[in-house]
Design a protein around this motif. Structure first.
Motif, short mmCIF file in Angstrom:
data_model
loop_
_atom_site.label_atom_id
_atom_site.label_comp_id
_atom_site.label_asym_id
_atom_site.label_seq_id
_atom_site.Cartn_x
_atom_site.Cartn_y
_atom_site.Cartn_z
N ARG A 9 0.92 -1.09 0.02
CA ARG A 9 0.04 0.19 0.03
C ARG A 9 0.94 1.30 -0.06
NH1 ARG A 9 -2.41 -3.00 3.96
NH2 ARG A 9 -1.65 -1.69 5.68
N HIS A 10 2.01 1.33 0.91
CA HIS A 10 2.87 2.70 1.07
C HIS A 10 3.48 2.65 -0.38
CE1 HIS A 10 5.58 5.44 2.73
NE2 HIS A 10 6.45 4.75 2.38
N TRP A 11 4.14 1.76 -1.05
CA TRP A 11 4.93 1.86 -2.43
C TRP A 11 3.81 2.34 -3.16
CZ3 TRP A 11 9.82 -1.39 -3.19
CH2 TRP A 11 10.77 -1.33 -1.93
N ALA A 12 2.80 1.78 -3.32
CA ALA A 12 1.78 2.22 -4.57
C ALA A 12 1.62 3.58 -4.44
CB ALA A 12 0.62 1.15 -4.45
N LYS A 13 1.30 4.03 -3.54
CA LYS A 13 1.02 5.59 -2.91
C LYS A 13 2.30 6.45 -3.25
CE LYS A 13 -1.66 8.73 -0.33
NZ LYS A 13 -2.43 8.71 0.73
N TRP A 14 3.29 6.19 -2.47
CA TRP A 14 4.54 7.19 -2.19
C TRP A 14 5.48 6.72 -3.00
CZ3 TRP A 14 2.60 11.22 -0.34
CH2 TRP A 14 1.64 11.19 0.44
N LEU A 15 5.73 5.35 -3.55
CA LEU A 15 6.76 5.14 -4.50
C LEU A 15 6.37 4.75 -5.78
CD1 LEU A 15 8.46 3.47 -1.57
CD2 LEU A 15 9.63 5.16 -2.59
N PRO A 16 5.61 5.32 -6.45
CA PRO A 16 4.79 4.75 -7.60
C PRO A 16 5.87 4.34 -8.84
CG PRO A 16 4.73 7.00 -7.70
CD PRO A 16 5.30 6.66 -6.36
N PHE A 42 7.15 -10.35 -4.76
CA PHE A 42 7.93 -9.24 -3.99
C PHE A 42 7.40 -8.91 -2.76
CE2 PHE A 42 9.24 -4.89 -3.12
CZ PHE A 42 10.69 -4.92 -3.46
N PHE A 43 6.12 -8.40 -2.60
CA PHE A 43 5.62 -8.03 -1.39
C PHE A 43 5.45 -9.07 -0.35
CE2 PHE A 43 4.93 -4.35 -4.10
CZ PHE A 43 5.58 -3.33 -3.26
N THR A 44 5.14 -10.52 -0.60
CA THR A 44 5.18 -11.34 0.07
C THR A 44 6.64 -11.63 0.67
OG1 THR A 44 3.24 -12.66 -0.91
CG2 THR A 44 4.73 -13.97 0.18
N ASP A 45 7.45 -11.75 -0.18
CA ASP A 45 9.02 -11.94 0.35
C ASP A 45 9.40 -10.76 1.23
OD1 ASP A 45 11.68 -13.30 0.16
OD2 ASP A 45 12.27 -11.48 -0.95
N LEU A 46 9.04 -9.68 0.95
CA LEU A 46 9.63 -8.62 1.69
C LEU A 46 8.86 -8.40 3.00
CD1 LEU A 46 11.04 -5.87 1.99
CD2 LEU A 46 8.99 -4.61 1.04
#
Length: 95
Positions: free
Chosen positions: A10-17, A29-33
């Motif tokens: 959620r954060h990356w979608a909004k703030w690191l597009p 990627f996000f599962t691993d992260l």
């Protein structure tokens, strides 16, 4: 995906597009992260909690372990999950 992975997504979608768009397999990627963040939190939590002092009562133990968890989570969220926004990420534009 664990809560840390979902929070990062959620954060990356909004703030690191731009970074978010460059990820080919976002679910993996996000599962691993999220898993790596969870593991790192557990490591730091154990380190920060240390050994129980002699005569530590239940409430003191709960407080010590809770503080260690919050401290570990704060560090890992800052380092791995809630990264600084990209310069182009405008709060009004992404609301």
């Amino acid at each position: 995906m664990n809560p840390y992975g979902a929070m990062a997504q959620r954060h990356w979608a909004k703030w690191l597009p731009q970074q978010y768009a460059a990820i080919e397999d976002q679910d993996s990627f996000f599962t691993d992260l999220g898993e790596r963040a969870s593991d790192r939190i557990a490591e730091l939590e154990y380190e920060f909690a240390g050994d129980p002092p002699p005569g530590e009562g239940y409430l003191d133990r709960v407080g010590r372990l809770g503080q260690a968890r919050r401290q570990a989570e704060e560090i890992v969220l800052h380092e791995m999950i809630l990264l600084e926004p990209e310069p182009e990420a405008d709060e009004d534009q992404n609301s």
